[in-house]
Scaffold this active site. Structure first.
Site, PDB file in Angstrom:
ATOM      1  N   LYS A  22       0.839  -1.205   0.000  1.00 55.67           N
ATOM      2  CA  LYS A  22       0.000   0.000   0.000  1.00 55.67           C
ATOM      3  C   LYS A  22       0.876   1.258   0.000  1.00 55.67           C
ATOM      4  O   LYS A  22       0.671   2.173  -0.792  1.00 55.67           O
ATOM      5  CB  LYS A  22      -0.898  -0.007   1.249  1.00 55.67           C
ATOM      6  CG  LYS A  22      -1.526   1.334   1.577  1.00 55.67           C
ATOM      7  CD  LYS A  22      -2.452   1.267   2.769  1.00 55.67           C
ATOM      8  CE  LYS A  22      -1.868   1.606   4.104  1.00 55.67           C
ATOM      9  NZ  LYS A  22      -1.504   2.985   4.383  1.00 55.67           N
ATOM     10  N   ASN A  23       1.862   1.275   0.902  1.00 53.71           N
ATOM     11  CA  ASN A  23       2.627   2.508   1.077  1.00 53.71           C
ATOM     12  C   ASN A  23       3.682   2.733  -0.007  1.00 53.71           C
ATOM     13  O   ASN A  23       4.348   3.764  -0.009  1.00 53.71           O
ATOM     14  CB  ASN A  23       3.239   2.565   2.479  1.00 53.71           C
ATOM     15  CG  ASN A  23       2.156   2.816   3.524  1.00 53.71           C
ATOM     16  OD1 ASN A  23       1.032   3.227   3.180  1.00 53.71           O
ATOM     17  ND2 ASN A  23       2.470   2.568   4.784  1.00 53.71           N
ATOM     18  N   CYS A 116      -6.762   8.935   8.702  1.00 54.33           N
ATOM     19  CA  CYS A 116      -7.154   8.306   9.967  1.00 54.33           C
ATOM     20  C   CYS A 116      -6.637   9.085  11.171  1.00 54.33           C
ATOM     21  O   CYS A 116      -5.973  10.097  11.033  1.00 54.33           O
ATOM     22  CB  CYS A 116      -6.739   6.844   9.985  1.00 54.33           C
ATOM     23  SG  CYS A 116      -4.996   6.621   9.809  1.00 54.33           S
ATOM     24  N   ARG A 123      -3.346  15.183  11.293  1.00 56.44           N
ATOM     25  CA  ARG A 123      -1.901  14.969  11.206  1.00 56.44           C
ATOM     26  C   ARG A 123      -1.238  16.143  10.484  1.00 56.44           C
ATOM     27  O   ARG A 123      -1.722  16.622   9.473  1.00 56.44           O
ATOM     28  CB  ARG A 123      -1.626  13.636  10.522  1.00 56.44           C
ATOM     29  CG  ARG A 123      -1.863  12.484  11.498  1.00 56.44           C
ATOM     30  CD  ARG A 123      -2.086  11.183  10.802  1.00 56.44           C
ATOM     31  NE  ARG A 123      -0.893  10.635  10.192  1.00 56.44           N
ATOM     32  CZ  ARG A 123      -0.908   9.567   9.397  1.00 56.44           C
ATOM     33  NH1 ARG A 123      -2.045   8.958   9.128  1.00 56.44           N
ATOM     34  NH2 ARG A 123       0.200   9.117   8.880  1.00 56.44           N
ATOM     35  N   ASP A 307       3.516   0.377  12.467  1.00 55.37           N
ATOM     36  CA  ASP A 307       2.374  -0.273  11.815  1.00 55.37           C
ATOM     37  C   ASP A 307       2.176  -1.721  12.277  1.00 55.37           C
ATOM     38  O   ASP A 307       1.156  -2.332  11.965  1.00 55.37           O
ATOM     39  CB  ASP A 307       2.533  -0.252  10.285  1.00 55.37           C
ATOM     40  CG  ASP A 307       2.497   1.166   9.737  1.00 55.37           C
ATOM     41  OD1 ASP A 307       2.001   2.053  10.433  1.00 55.37           O
ATOM     42  OD2 ASP A 307       2.970   1.371   8.602  1.00 55.37           O
ATOM     43  N   ARG A 400      -9.259  -0.034   3.423  1.00 53.37           N
ATOM     44  CA  ARG A 400      -8.295   0.965   2.950  1.00 53.37           C
ATOM     45  C   ARG A 400      -6.946   0.318   2.634  1.00 53.37           C
ATOM     46  O   ARG A 400      -6.234   0.775   1.752  1.00 53.37           O
ATOM     47  CB  ARG A 400      -8.058   2.028   4.023  1.00 53.37           C
ATOM     48  CG  ARG A 400      -9.123   3.082   4.116  1.00 53.37           C
ATOM     49  CD  ARG A 400      -8.714   4.122   5.146  1.00 53.37           C
ATOM     50  NE  ARG A 400      -7.330   4.490   4.923  1.00 53.37           N
ATOM     51  CZ  ARG A 400      -6.441   4.739   5.882  1.00 53.37           C
ATOM     52  NH1 ARG A 400      -6.784   4.683   7.128  1.00 53.37           N
ATOM     53  NH2 ARG A 400      -5.206   5.061   5.588  1.00 53.37           N
TER      54      ARG A 400
HETATM   55  N1  EPU Z   1       5.193  14.623  10.969  1.00 54.89           N
HETATM   56  C1  EPU Z   1       5.224  15.944  11.248  1.00 54.89           C
HETATM   57  N2  EPU Z   1       5.035  16.825  10.219  1.00 54.89           N
HETATM   58  C2  EPU Z   1       4.827  16.433   8.945  1.00 54.89           C
HETATM   59  C3  EPU Z   1       4.809  15.055   8.671  1.00 54.89           C
HETATM   60  C4  EPU Z   1       5.005  14.167   9.705  1.00 54.89           C
HETATM   61  O1  EPU Z   1       5.394  16.341  12.389  1.00 54.89           O
HETATM   62  O2  EPU Z   1       4.693  17.294   8.066  1.00 54.89           O
HETATM   63  C5  EPU Z   1       5.377  13.659  12.066  1.00 54.89           C
HETATM   64  C6  EPU Z   1       4.193  12.732  12.275  1.00 54.89           C
HETATM   65  O3  EPU Z   1       3.148  13.350  12.999  1.00 54.89           O
HETATM   66  C7  EPU Z   1       4.813  11.574  13.020  1.00 54.89           C
HETATM   67  C8  EPU Z   1       6.232  11.548  12.436  1.00 54.89           C
HETATM   68  O4  EPU Z   1       6.437  12.779  11.765  1.00 54.89           O
HETATM   69  O5  EPU Z   1       4.880  11.847  14.377  1.00 54.89           O
HETATM   70  C9  EPU Z   1       6.502  10.431  11.499  1.00 54.89           C
HETATM   71  O6  EPU Z   1       5.474  10.364  10.577  1.00 54.89           O
HETATM   72  P1  EPU Z   1       5.796  10.030   9.096  1.00 54.89           P
HETATM   73  O7  EPU Z   1       5.731  11.312   8.336  1.00 54.89           O
HETATM   74  O8  EPU Z   1       6.992   9.161   8.974  1.00 54.89           O
HETATM   75  O9  EPU Z   1       4.573   9.178   8.776  1.00 54.89           O
HETATM   76  P2  EPU Z   1       3.948   9.222   7.413  1.00 54.89           P
HETATM   77  O10 EPU Z   1       4.997   9.444   6.398  1.00 54.89           O
HETATM   78  O11 EPU Z   1       2.774  10.118   7.444  1.00 54.89           O
HETATM   79  C10 EPU Z   1       4.233   6.678   6.769  1.00 54.89           C
HETATM   80  C11 EPU Z   1       3.258   5.601   6.488  1.00 54.89           C
HETATM   81  C12 EPU Z   1       2.557   5.213   7.765  1.00 54.89           C
HETATM   82  C13 EPU Z   1       3.624   4.720   8.740  1.00 54.89           C
HETATM   83  C14 EPU Z   1       4.705   5.767   8.953  1.00 54.89           C
HETATM   84  C15 EPU Z   1       5.847   5.207   9.740  1.00 54.89           C
HETATM   85  C16 EPU Z   1       2.548   6.092   4.260  1.00 54.89           C
HETATM   86  C17 EPU Z   1       1.455   6.506   3.365  1.00 54.89           C
HETATM   87  N3  EPU Z   1       2.278   6.095   5.544  1.00 54.89           N
HETATM   88  O12 EPU Z   1       3.449   7.727   7.313  1.00 54.89           O
HETATM   89  O13 EPU Z   1       1.674   4.178   7.445  1.00 54.89           O
HETATM   90  O14 EPU Z   1       3.009   4.441   9.969  1.00 54.89           O
HETATM   91  O15 EPU Z   1       5.213   6.214   7.694  1.00 54.89           O
HETATM   92  O16 EPU Z   1       6.681   6.203  10.163  1.00 54.89           O
HETATM   93  O17 EPU Z   1       3.618   5.737   3.803  1.00 54.89           O
HETATM   94  C18 EPU Z   1      -0.229   2.842   7.725  1.00 54.89           C
HETATM   95  O18 EPU Z   1       0.070   2.259   6.680  1.00 54.89           O
HETATM   96  O19 EPU Z   1      -1.097   2.417   8.514  1.00 54.89           O
HETATM   97  C19 EPU Z   1       0.470   4.083   8.072  1.00 54.89           C
HETATM   98  C20 EPU Z   1      -0.022   4.967   8.933  1.00 54.89           C
END
Ligand code: EPU
Length: 420
Positions: A22-23, A116, A123, A307, A400
């Site tokens: 998915k990611n 979510c 977020r 995850d 999803r």
């Molecule tokens: N964060 C910020 N500001 C931003 C973006 C992120 O503060 O602009 C923070 C987040 O709030 C969090 C941290 O940075 O505390 C890390 O978040 P990250 O940005 O790494 O998460 P993400 O990129 O939004 C991806 C996966 C998630 C997975 C995380 C692991 C995708 C689409 N999503 O999320 O997947 O948990 O990396 O770090 O690639 C899932 O598949 O269920 C899922 C949530």
């Protein structure tokens, strides 16, 4: 709203195939915007988030031809740079469309992405905006709800991530591909999906080096050519099914996966008595009659993935002893454990980031609502162990990210029904 009804207490057996990640899919789709030529994506999972991403891409003007798990995208006709709030509001990764549109057209308008409920409030996207500004873009913001990003003469930049972020690393890496000059990104996330995205973009003519390490260098090019991408296996699906097998003490063969991508979990299996064998692209989960407790702390890759935290919590309710779970990535990702307590688990929440679990405990069927995708799979695993009938509502969250979950689990012998 469709629900799952599960009657627990059965052992599972048989084989299950892992789908494309998915990611990875959710980044490859917006990456198509960077090229004007035909893009082919293979091994695409048939999940809700992927359909939402295609709706958004098609609304921008791209032509999409989907045949099973293969899709052809013709991005040459994209003629819009504003993301429809109605479509973008439905999923967090709509924000991944911003960088490629900015790089190709020099402007984008978009709403704060939906998604979510696992982070603090809605977020944040502050790091995305900070990164675009580092390339020289201007950002206008309306009450944190709507954004306009402009930048016709962007230049390569040096950017240091104050927080390690998967999607922001991918977003800035994609954007930099078409921006003149050299970009150096430091303190990058290192997830396998990032390396896969870079390999694919390089095949189209991008000049990216270091993806999969903390420092990524990108030399901007004028354009990207046509490309074909085979999506890598979903490591979170792999880990979820492995944990499902361990928690239900079942023998399951997991096919078309990459066990190397879940090394952090397999290392723990070695310590806690979960038996398995592995090959290059398969994992055979074997009966594990007595499981020991083990503490985890979620961490960026290659550490223990956030995850997989929720399905691991379920396994620990069946371990003989006490374990401490620390969630370090998201503020609200452990709150779901309260539902497991309602099912009979012995869990003490120390604070929103730490839970102590004592096992083994018998679980009992309950009526529950899935709060997010990964808590949803954990509730399914708990329901499969539990005595009696469990009803899980809001299974949109599971659709999803897990393709035809009920059909695949039925083939393993689970008593699960989808009811409308
Ligand atoms: N964060 C910020 N500001 C931003 C973006 C992120 O503060 O602009 C923070 C987040 O709030 C969090 C941290 O940075 O505390 C890390 O978040 P990250 O940005 O790494 O998460 P993400 O990129 O939004 C991806 C996966 C998630 C997975 C995380 C692991 C995708 C689409 N999503 O999320 O997947 O948990 O990396 O770090 O690639 C899932 O598949 O269920 C899922 C949530």
């Amino acid at each position: 709203m469709p629900k799952f009804i599960i009657n627990g207490g059965r052992k599972l057996s048989g084989e299950i195939k892992i789908n494309g990640a998915k990611n990875a899919a959710l980044k490859i789709i917006p990456a198509a915007i960077l090229s004007k030529q035909e893009i082919t994506i293979k091994n695409l999972p048939d999940i809700e988030d992927v359909s939402r991403a295609f709706d958004l891409l098609s609304d921008l003007g791209a032509q999409i031809i989907r045949e099973g798990s293969t899709v052809k995208i013709i991005p040459g006709n994209i003629n819009k740079t504003d993301l429809s709030p109605k479509l973008a509001d439905k999923f967090r990764t709509s924000v991944m469309f911003v960088g490629p549109l900015l790089a190709r057209f020099g402007e984008v308008t978009f709403p704060h992405p939906g998604g979510c409920v696992i982070g603090a409030g809605s977020r944040p996207i502050d790091l995305f905006l900070e990164g675009f500004k580092a390339f020289g873009a201007t950002v206008e913001e309306e009450n944190g709800k709507h954004y306009r990003v402009n930048g016709k003469n962007l230049k390569g930049t040096n950017y240091f991530f104050s927080t390690v972020s998967v999607t922001v690393t991918e977003s800035l890496m994609m954007t930099a591909c078409l921006i003149p000059g050299q970009t150096v990104l430091q303190n990058c996330a290192m997830e396998p999906e990032i390396e896969a995205l870079a390999d694919y973009l390089n095949e189209q003519g991008a000049k990216i080096s270091g993806a999969g390490t903390p420092i990524i260098k990108i030399e901007g090019v004028k354009e990207l050519s046509a490309g074909t991408f085979n999506i890598i296996p979903d490591r979170i699906e792999t880990g979820s099914f492995a944990l499902m097998a361990a928690a239900t003490n079942s023998e399951i063969k997991i096919n078309e996966c990459n066990p190397e991508h879940i090394s952090s979990l397999l290392t723990i299996f070695d310590k806690i008595g979960v038996n398995y064998e592995k090959g290059k692209d398969w994992l055979l989960m074997k009966s594990s009659p007595e499981i020991k407790p083990y503490n985890i702390k979620t961490h960026e890759y290659p550490g223990f993935p956030t995850d997989l935290q929720s399905p691991y919590v379920v396994l620990m309710t069946q371990a003989h002893g006490t374990s401490l779970i620390q969630e370090t990535i998201y503020d609200r990702r452990l709150i779901w454990a309260d539902m497991l307590s309602q099912m009979g688990a012995n869990i003490i929440m120390c604070d929103p980031h730490r839970a102590v679990i004592s096992g083994p405990t018998k679980l009992y069927g309950k009526k529950l609502i899935s709060p997010d995708i990964r808590a949803g799979i954990a509730l399914i695993i708990a329901a499969l162990i539990a005595e009696g009938r469990t009803e899980i509502d809001n299974i949109y969250q599971l659709d999803r990210g897990y393709e035809k979950l009920d059909e695949r689990l039925k083939k393993l012998g689970a008593d699960i029904e989808r009811v409308e």
